[in-house]
Design a protein around this motif. Sequence first.
Motif, PDB file in Angstrom:
ATOM      1  N   ALA A   1      15.266  -6.032  -9.602  1.00 39.27           N
ATOM      2  CA  ALA A   1      15.728  -5.110 -10.019  1.00 39.27           C
ATOM      3  C   ALA A   1      16.252  -5.069 -11.252  1.00 39.27           C
ATOM      4  O   ALA A   1      15.877  -4.623 -12.365  1.00 39.27           O
ATOM      5  CB  ALA A   1      16.675  -4.015  -9.123  1.00 39.27           C
TER       6      ALA A   1
ATOM      7  N   ASP B   1      13.539  -6.339 -13.585  1.00 38.55           N
ATOM      8  CA  ASP B   1      12.728  -5.344 -14.100  1.00 38.55           C
ATOM      9  C   ASP B   1      13.332  -4.577 -15.243  1.00 38.55           C
ATOM     10  O   ASP B   1      12.501  -4.203 -16.066  1.00 38.55           O
ATOM     11  CB  ASP B   1      12.447  -4.362 -13.014  1.00 38.55           C
ATOM     12  CG  ASP B   1      11.457  -3.091 -13.013  1.00 38.55           C
ATOM     13  OD1 ASP B   1      10.466  -3.420 -13.730  1.00 38.55           O
ATOM     14  OD2 ASP B   1      11.886  -1.898 -12.778  1.00 38.55           O
ATOM     15  N   VAL B   2      14.580  -4.043 -15.125  1.00 39.63           N
ATOM     16  CA  VAL B   2      15.137  -3.240 -16.350  1.00 39.63           C
ATOM     17  C   VAL B   2      15.242  -4.352 -17.511  1.00 39.63           C
ATOM     18  O   VAL B   2      15.075  -3.973 -18.740  1.00 39.63           O
ATOM     19  CB  VAL B   2      16.566  -2.927 -15.763  1.00 39.63           C
ATOM     20  CG1 VAL B   2      17.281  -2.209 -16.913  1.00 39.63           C
ATOM     21  CG2 VAL B   2      16.433  -1.974 -14.635  1.00 39.63           C
TER      22      VAL B   2
ATOM     23  N   ARG C   1      12.395  -4.372 -19.873  1.00 43.73           N
ATOM     24  CA  ARG C   1      11.862  -3.351 -20.602  1.00 43.73           C
ATOM     25  C   ARG C   1      13.144  -2.822 -21.569  1.00 43.73           C
ATOM     26  O   ARG C   1      12.932  -1.873 -22.441  1.00 43.73           O
ATOM     27  CB  ARG C   1      11.942  -1.992 -19.887  1.00 43.73           C
ATOM     28  CG  ARG C   1      10.722  -1.991 -18.867  1.00 43.73           C
ATOM     29  CD  ARG C   1      10.742  -0.829 -17.977  1.00 43.73           C
ATOM     30  NE  ARG C   1      11.758  -1.101 -16.808  1.00 43.73           N
ATOM     31  CZ  ARG C   1      12.409   0.021 -16.252  1.00 43.73           C
ATOM     32  NH1 ARG C   1      12.179   1.005 -16.896  1.00 43.73           N
ATOM     33  NH2 ARG C   1      13.045  -0.279 -15.157  1.00 43.73           N
TER      34      ARG C   1
ATOM     35  N   MET D   1      20.825   2.847 -16.538  1.00 40.92           N
ATOM     36  CA  MET D   1      19.419   2.409 -16.340  1.00 40.92           C
ATOM     37  C   MET D   1      19.464   1.297 -15.143  1.00 40.92           C
ATOM     38  O   MET D   1      18.703   1.868 -14.123  1.00 40.92           O
ATOM     39  CB  MET D   1      19.077   1.643 -17.648  1.00 40.92           C
ATOM     40  CG  MET D   1      18.945   2.269 -18.846  1.00 40.92           C
ATOM     41  SD  MET D   1      18.336   1.488 -20.564  1.00 40.92           S
ATOM     42  CE  MET D   1      16.602   0.975 -19.753  1.00 40.92           C
ATOM     43  N   PHE D   2      20.513   0.617 -15.044  1.00 45.34           N
ATOM     44  CA  PHE D   2      20.305  -0.429 -13.911  1.00 45.34           C
ATOM     45  C   PHE D   2      20.666   0.510 -12.727  1.00 45.34           C
ATOM     46  O   PHE D   2      20.064   0.352 -11.682  1.00 45.34           O
ATOM     47  CB  PHE D   2      21.531  -1.479 -14.129  1.00 45.34           C
ATOM     48  CG  PHE D   2      21.067  -2.370 -15.137  1.00 45.34           C
ATOM     49  CD1 PHE D   2      20.299  -3.386 -14.594  1.00 45.34           C
ATOM     50  CD2 PHE D   2      21.590  -2.611 -16.355  1.00 45.34           C
ATOM     51  CE1 PHE D   2      19.540  -4.415 -15.313  1.00 45.34           C
ATOM     52  CE2 PHE D   2      21.159  -3.794 -17.368  1.00 45.34           C
ATOM     53  CZ  PHE D   2      20.027  -4.452 -16.695  1.00 45.34           C
TER      54      PHE D   2
ATOM     55  N   LYS E   1      19.996   3.808 -11.905  1.00 47.92           N
ATOM     56  CA  LYS E   1      18.750   4.436 -11.712  1.00 47.92           C
ATOM     57  C   LYS E   1      17.609   3.421 -10.831  1.00 47.92           C
ATOM     58  O   LYS E   1      17.077   3.789 -10.008  1.00 47.92           O
ATOM     59  CB  LYS E   1      17.988   5.031 -12.907  1.00 47.92           C
ATOM     60  CG  LYS E   1      18.583   6.174 -13.697  1.00 47.92           C
ATOM     61  CD  LYS E   1      18.011   6.810 -14.672  1.00 47.92           C
ATOM     62  CE  LYS E   1      16.703   7.518 -14.367  1.00 47.92           C
ATOM     63  NZ  LYS E   1      16.297   8.272 -15.399  1.00 47.92           N
ATOM     64  N   ARG E   2      17.456   2.337 -11.483  1.00 47.30           N
ATOM     65  CA  ARG E   2      16.706   0.958 -11.009  1.00 47.30           C
ATOM     66  C   ARG E   2      17.228   0.639  -9.488  1.00 47.30           C
ATOM     67  O   ARG E   2      16.161   0.488  -8.791  1.00 47.30           O
ATOM     68  CB  ARG E   2      16.529   0.064 -11.765  1.00 47.30           C
ATOM     69  CG  ARG E   2      15.604  -1.031 -11.437  1.00 47.30           C
ATOM     70  CD  ARG E   2      14.062  -0.748 -10.976  1.00 47.30           C
ATOM     71  NE  ARG E   2      13.485  -1.550 -10.247  1.00 47.30           N
ATOM     72  CZ  ARG E   2      13.299  -2.113  -9.274  1.00 47.30           C
ATOM     73  NH1 ARG E   2      14.168  -1.321  -8.197  1.00 47.30           N
ATOM     74  NH2 ARG E   2      12.369  -3.146  -8.805  1.00 47.30           N
TER      75      ARG E   2
END
Length: 143
Positions: A84, A87-88, A91, A135-136, A138-139
Amino acid sequence: MTQFDRKLTPAEFKFVEHKLYNYPTNKQIVEDYERERENIILATPHREKAMPANLGVGKPIETAIILLDRLEQKVVTETFWIRAIEDVMSRLSDEDKQLVELKYFDAYLTNAGVARKLHISEREFYNRRSKLVHMFAKRFAII
């Protein structure tokens, strides 16, 4: 934030930060798992197919299986968080990646020190940090 997002609670914010601070350690744990797993397997006595099952090798094998199961459970859990985070991170802009790395992965600078190193104001640091933690979160499926 969109209209469907909500503000993180202080406990959620701290949880996300905790996962970020522990990312380097947990990544190392997962990498070490394969080596440890191989060592356990190699150190475990194996029964030949022609040998009777009651020759006393059951306990070391059972112990090894329990140890491997515990390691596997830890690795599965930590792999979720590692993926996770990665992944963030994949981006993010280079500037945001640097903020995350300085603040959470290196973790030796104060907030003001990170801001100075990035040549931004402390206000800008806090705004960007909040956006990134969101953002983290949310992921991580927290919000």
